[in-house]
Design an enzyme around this catalytic site. Sequence first.
Site, short mmCIF file in Angstrom:
data_model
loop_
_atom_site.label_atom_id
_atom_site.label_comp_id
_atom_site.label_asym_id
_atom_site.label_seq_id
_atom_site.Cartn_x
_atom_site.Cartn_y
_atom_site.Cartn_z
N ARG A 91 -30.54 58.89 93.31
CA ARG A 91 -30.71 57.43 93.29
C ARG A 91 -32.02 57.10 92.58
NH1 ARG A 91 -33.07 55.60 97.34
NH2 ARG A 91 -31.73 56.53 98.92
N TYR A 112 -23.91 32.67 82.03
CA TYR A 112 -22.78 33.44 82.55
C TYR A 112 -22.46 32.93 83.96
CZ TYR A 112 -20.14 37.44 84.26
OH TYR A 112 -19.18 38.24 84.81
N ASP A 151 -31.29 37.33 78.82
CA ASP A 151 -30.05 38.10 78.89
C ASP A 151 -29.55 38.23 77.46
OD1 ASP A 151 -27.37 38.88 79.04
OD2 ASP A 151 -27.02 37.84 80.94
N LYS A 199 -20.46 45.34 78.08
CA LYS A 199 -20.02 44.64 76.88
C LYS A 199 -20.30 45.49 75.62
CE LYS A 199 -19.28 41.73 80.16
NZ LYS A 199 -20.18 40.66 80.55
C1 LIG Z 1 -20.68 40.07 81.77
C2 LIG Z 1 -21.99 39.41 81.75
C3 LIG Z 1 -22.90 39.55 82.80
C4 LIG Z 1 -22.55 40.30 84.07
O1 LIG Z 1 -22.38 41.65 83.82
P1 LIG Z 1 -21.42 42.61 84.70
O2 LIG Z 1 -21.57 43.92 84.03
O3 LIG Z 1 -20.05 42.04 84.64
O4 LIG Z 1 -21.97 42.59 86.10
C5 LIG Z 1 -24.13 38.94 82.69
N1 LIG Z 1 -24.47 38.23 81.58
C6 LIG Z 1 -23.62 38.07 80.56
C7 LIG Z 1 -24.05 37.27 79.37
C8 LIG Z 1 -22.36 38.65 80.59
O5 LIG Z 1 -21.52 38.47 79.58
#
Ligand SMILES: *Cc1c(COP(=O)(O)O)cnc(C)c1O
Length: 378
Positions: free
Chosen positions: A46, A98, A170, A195
Amino acid sequence: MEFETRAIHEGQQSDPQTGAVIVPIYLTSTYEQEAIGKHKGYEYSRTGNPTRTALEEALASIENGKFGLAFASGLAATTTVLSILKNGDHIVAGDDLYGGTYRLLEKVVKNWGVTTSYVDIDNIADFETAIQPNTKLIWIETPTNPLLKIIDIAALANIARKNNIILVVDNTFASPYFQTPLDLGADIVVHSTTKYLGGHSDIIGGAVITSNEQLYTELKFYQNAIGAIPSPFDSWLVLRGIKTLAVRMREHEKNALFLAEFLEKHPKIERIYYPGLSSHEQHKLAKEQMSGFGGMISLELKGGFAEVERFASRLKLFLLAESLGGVESLLCYPTKMTHGSLPEAERLQRGIKDNLVRLSVGIEHQQDLQADLENALA
Ligand SMILES: *Cc1c(COP(=O)(O)O)cnc(C)c1O
């Protein structure tokens, strides 16, 4: 070294024991210690795992940061960053976010006694107006989801610095290949590696990158204390994805620009959102702070939900699915999917209309994608 080279080599030296060119998947929970308090840098997985370390070094390098941390999901990364806040603290966030981040802020973080004000991102001065004496953090996405608006990161970083506030970006939509917010003055970058970084729609993962050692020490503590870490196998898959990020992003962008130009002229399209089009409201800013415009397109169909339903059902290559950034093209209906957790009034106020569709343009051949769209629109 250039991006492509770092993505393949940073943190990924051949295995000293066997010469294996690829970092092994270290499926171990614990590590034998030579003596009490004497070990090789790993005690418990961890806290640290060599496959994850390789990923974290690669992540730091491609974001032009000093330190990287990997997580079990984008929201796990987000939750861990928000854990540095205390009861009574305040967040200023952009209002095009998001959906899951919004849900986390409103349904979870609020219960910690941490409140959030949402700012209309079209006016950067509004961020400064929204700052309170207890504001500790500014949170934005750019390009935003789903309207693909662009926020001036450098201008916002100035506001944050002046007020001694942490700026988090982000960077999921742009990917570090097209945008490196730390270079523009951001303090922390967050990713959903689910992504573009993973890139193949086969894992859920997240990342945090910073160059601030004090913030890193704090975040590393929370990573271990909260424990929302990725498995060695998932770490390995993201690392594998990163190796081809540059070539994938170039293809995503090429296809997206081609399709955006086609869709912009199509009579059944009311409006199109793609930062790479000169008609995009912030095209100039996008050109300045990004080295490319990415693979996401949003559009408003002429009509409403019925037209969207018909369009989605007739597409064959664009699969109806949440998520983005994989090699295959996807269509998402934000109103009912990614942004389904937003109250209707809130959603409409943010410009997410009933006829809005979001496309994640994959790296299939652009002619096939165009034909698929053309057919479904007809
Ligand atoms: C998908 C997404 C998230 C969340 O990510 P997860 O891997 O689904 O927890 C946060 N910010 C953006 C811009 C996203 O597209």
